[in-house]
Write a protein that holds these residues in place. Structure first.
Motif, PDB file in Angstrom:
ATOM      1  N   ASP A 127       0.851  -1.195   0.000  1.00  0.00           N
ATOM      2  CA  ASP A 127       0.000   0.000   0.000  1.00  0.00           C
ATOM      3  C   ASP A 127       0.892   1.251   0.000  1.00  0.00           C
ATOM      4  O   ASP A 127       1.539   1.553   1.003  1.00  0.00           O
ATOM      5  CB  ASP A 127      -0.896  -0.043   1.245  1.00  0.00           C
ATOM      6  CG  ASP A 127      -1.851   1.142   1.334  1.00  0.00           C
ATOM      7  OD1 ASP A 127      -1.524   2.228   0.819  1.00  0.00           O
ATOM      8  OD2 ASP A 127      -2.928   0.974   1.922  1.00  0.00           O
ATOM      9  N   LEU A 128       0.924   1.964  -1.117  1.00  0.00           N
ATOM     10  CA  LEU A 128       1.844   3.090  -1.266  1.00  0.00           C
ATOM     11  C   LEU A 128       1.553   4.204  -0.265  1.00  0.00           C
ATOM     12  O   LEU A 128       2.480   4.784   0.316  1.00  0.00           O
ATOM     13  CB  LEU A 128       1.783   3.640  -2.691  1.00  0.00           C
ATOM     14  CG  LEU A 128       2.756   4.788  -3.009  1.00  0.00           C
ATOM     15  CD1 LEU A 128       4.198   4.350  -2.763  1.00  0.00           C
ATOM     16  CD2 LEU A 128       2.567   5.260  -4.444  1.00  0.00           C
ATOM     17  N   ASP A 129       0.276   4.529  -0.040  1.00  0.00           N
ATOM     18  CA  ASP A 129      -0.065   5.594   0.905  1.00  0.00           C
ATOM     19  C   ASP A 129       0.419   5.246   2.309  1.00  0.00           C
ATOM     20  O   ASP A 129       0.967   6.099   3.016  1.00  0.00           O
ATOM     21  CB  ASP A 129      -1.579   5.835   0.916  1.00  0.00           C
ATOM     22  CG  ASP A 129      -2.070   6.516  -0.350  1.00  0.00           C
ATOM     23  OD1 ASP A 129      -1.237   7.113  -1.067  1.00  0.00           O
ATOM     24  OD2 ASP A 129      -3.275   6.444  -0.623  1.00  0.00           O
ATOM     25  N   LEU A 130       0.217   3.993   2.710  1.00  0.00           N
ATOM     26  CA  LEU A 130       0.630   3.569   4.045  1.00  0.00           C
ATOM     27  C   LEU A 130       2.154   3.569   4.160  1.00  0.00           C
ATOM     28  O   LEU A 130       2.712   4.100   5.138  1.00  0.00           O
ATOM     29  CB  LEU A 130       0.074   2.180   4.353  1.00  0.00           C
ATOM     30  CG  LEU A 130       0.542   1.539   5.670  1.00  0.00           C
ATOM     31  CD1 LEU A 130       0.208   2.423   6.860  1.00  0.00           C
ATOM     32  CD2 LEU A 130      -0.074   0.150   5.833  1.00  0.00           C
ATOM     33  N   THR A 139       4.322   5.242   2.461  1.00  0.00           N
ATOM     34  CA  THR A 139       4.813   6.618   2.428  1.00  0.00           C
ATOM     35  C   THR A 139       4.638   7.274   3.799  1.00  0.00           C
ATOM     36  O   THR A 139       5.531   7.989   4.286  1.00  0.00           O
ATOM     37  CB  THR A 139       4.068   7.431   1.360  1.00  0.00           C
ATOM     38  OG1 THR A 139       4.298   6.854   0.078  1.00  0.00           O
ATOM     39  CG2 THR A 139       4.546   8.881   1.345  1.00  0.00           C
ATOM     40  N   ALA A 140       3.483   7.024   4.439  1.00  0.00           N
ATOM     41  CA  ALA A 140       3.238   7.580   5.773  1.00  0.00           C
ATOM     42  C   ALA A 140       4.239   7.036   6.780  1.00  0.00           C
ATOM     43  O   ALA A 140       4.726   7.776   7.653  1.00  0.00           O
ATOM     44  CB  ALA A 140       1.815   7.258   6.212  1.00  0.00           C
ATOM     45  N   HIS A 154      -2.174  -1.836   8.000  1.00  0.00           N
ATOM     46  CA  HIS A 154      -2.654  -2.292   6.691  1.00  0.00           C
ATOM     47  C   HIS A 154      -4.057  -2.885   6.816  1.00  0.00           C
ATOM     48  O   HIS A 154      -4.940  -2.611   5.986  1.00  0.00           O
ATOM     49  CB  HIS A 154      -1.682  -3.330   6.134  1.00  0.00           C
ATOM     50  CG  HIS A 154      -2.122  -3.970   4.858  1.00  0.00           C
ATOM     51  ND1 HIS A 154      -2.252  -3.276   3.673  1.00  0.00           N
ATOM     52  CD2 HIS A 154      -2.476  -5.255   4.577  1.00  0.00           C
ATOM     53  CE1 HIS A 154      -2.658  -4.100   2.718  1.00  0.00           C
ATOM     54  NE2 HIS A 154      -2.802  -5.297   3.243  1.00  0.00           N
ATOM     55  N   LYS A 174      -8.491   5.573   5.493  1.00  0.00           N
ATOM     56  CA  LYS A 174      -8.601   6.320   4.241  1.00  0.00           C
ATOM     57  C   LYS A 174      -8.649   7.819   4.535  1.00  0.00           C
ATOM     58  O   LYS A 174      -9.023   8.238   5.640  1.00  0.00           O
ATOM     59  CB  LYS A 174      -9.857   5.911   3.473  1.00  0.00           C
ATOM     60  CG  LYS A 174      -9.965   4.424   3.175  1.00  0.00           C
ATOM     61  CD  LYS A 174      -8.864   3.951   2.242  1.00  0.00           C
ATOM     62  CE  LYS A 174      -9.013   2.463   1.921  1.00  0.00           C
ATOM     63  NZ  LYS A 174      -7.864   1.978   1.109  1.00  0.00           N
ATOM     64  N   PRO A 175      -8.313   8.662   3.541  1.00  0.00           N
ATOM     65  CA  PRO A 175      -8.451  10.117   3.725  1.00  0.00           C
ATOM     66  C   PRO A 175      -9.883  10.475   4.114  1.00  0.00           C
ATOM     67  O   PRO A 175     -10.846   9.905   3.583  1.00  0.00           O
ATOM     68  CB  PRO A 175      -8.091  10.670   2.342  1.00  0.00           C
ATOM     69  CG  PRO A 175      -7.171   9.637   1.752  1.00  0.00           C
ATOM     70  CD  PRO A 175      -7.704   8.323   2.231  1.00  0.00           C
ATOM     71  N   ARG A 191      -1.145  10.877   9.089  1.00  0.00           N
ATOM     72  CA  ARG A 191      -0.697  11.308   7.764  1.00  0.00           C
ATOM     73  C   ARG A 191      -1.678  10.891   6.670  1.00  0.00           C
ATOM     74  O   ARG A 191      -1.556  11.343   5.527  1.00  0.00           O
ATOM     75  CB  ARG A 191       0.699  10.748   7.482  1.00  0.00           C
ATOM     76  CG  ARG A 191       1.760  11.294   8.430  1.00  0.00           C
ATOM     77  CD  ARG A 191       3.144  10.913   7.975  1.00  0.00           C
ATOM     78  NE  ARG A 191       4.162  11.367   8.930  1.00  0.00           N
ATOM     79  CZ  ARG A 191       4.651  12.608   9.004  1.00  0.00           C
ATOM     80  NH1 ARG A 191       4.215  13.519   8.168  1.00  0.00           N
ATOM     81  NH2 ARG A 191       5.585  12.922   9.887  1.00  0.00           N
ATOM     82  N   ILE A 192      -2.630  10.029   7.023  1.00  0.00           N
ATOM     83  CA  ILE A 192      -3.632   9.572   6.069  1.00  0.00           C
ATOM     84  C   ILE A 192      -5.024  10.068   6.426  1.00  0.00           C
ATOM     85  O   ILE A 192      -5.754  10.576   5.566  1.00  0.00           O
ATOM     86  CB  ILE A 192      -3.644   8.026   6.003  1.00  0.00           C
ATOM     87  CG1 ILE A 192      -2.245   7.482   5.668  1.00  0.00           C
ATOM     88  CG2 ILE A 192      -4.680   7.534   4.986  1.00  0.00           C
ATOM     89  CD1 ILE A 192      -2.125   5.975   5.797  1.00  0.00           C
TER      90      ILE A 192
END
Length: 216
Positions: A25-28, A30-31, A74, A79-80, A100-101
């Motif tokens: 999961d790229l968003d996770l 990255t955070a 994960h 989610k945003p 951060r998300i």
């Protein structure tokens, strides 16, 4: 080796281990990368920040290994736009990653020492959407509205049904449940006034302790 290089190499090794488990999961990720984990562990244990080993912190508490922390986040599927409640701030690492998300994070902890340290880390990171509070999270946080996600890192003896009122429709929570001597992390998804339960995997969390701590 300089601390920045240790941080980069530790994160890179963690990502490789996570990808072998199917977590990409790229968003996770990255955070996690933006939240330097070495800042959350005691300085003498900084080299263990990205290991799979449990790291002791103040007040007899501990940080779960980096692999388990990210595996749990994960499964939490933040989610945003989400409002998230965390029961058990500990070092503050998972709350910082979630922040951060998500739109807003309320994280509660029974030890004042841990609350103060976690708040200092949030301030240093410039995370303004996290509220760190000393409170008894044994019954959730009634009166704070509803949450899209609830994340608990202390084990309940049975299914905590009182949380149903604190979740949005379709919201979910991760909570450890004691099963004899074992502790199983489960995901509970709210459908109407009921929970759909999914057993995930064994976790090393301790039983939940009521009330805020009298000291520390």
């Amino acid at each position: 080796m300089k601390s920045g290089m240790v941080e980069k190499e530790g994160f890179a090794a963690l990502v490789l281990r996570l990808r072998s488990e199917g977590i990409s999961d790229l968003d996770l990720l990255t955070a996690v990368e933006q939240t330097q984990r070495s800042q959350f562990v005691p300085p003498p244990l900084a080299e263990d920040a990205y290991s799979s080993r449990t790291v002791p912190i103040d007040c007899g508490s501990f940080m779960e290994g980096a692999d388990l922390a990210v595996r749990l986040l994960h499964r939490l599927q933040v989610k945003p736009g989400h409002r998230v409640l965390e029961i058990g701030t500990g070092s503050g690492f998972t709350a910082a990653v979630i922040a951060r998300i998500a739109e807003r994070v309320l994280t509660v902890e029974r030890y004042r020492t841990l609350v103060t340290a976690a708040q200092s880390r949030m301030d240093a990171l410039g995370l303004r959407n996290v509220v760190v509070r000393q409170a008894d999270g044994g019954n959730g946080m009634p009166g704070e509205g509803t949450f899209d996600r609830i994340f608990v890192t202390a084990a309940f003896p049975s299914l905590p049904r009182f949380y149903a009122e604190q979740l949005t429709h379709g919201g979910s929570m991760l909570a450890p449940l004691m099963d004899g001597e074992a502790c199983m992390m489960v995901r509970l998804t709210k459908t109407g006034s009921r929970f759909e339960r999914e057993d995930l995997f064994p976790v090393p969390f301790l039983p939940i302790v009521p009330h805020i701590a009298a000291a520390l």
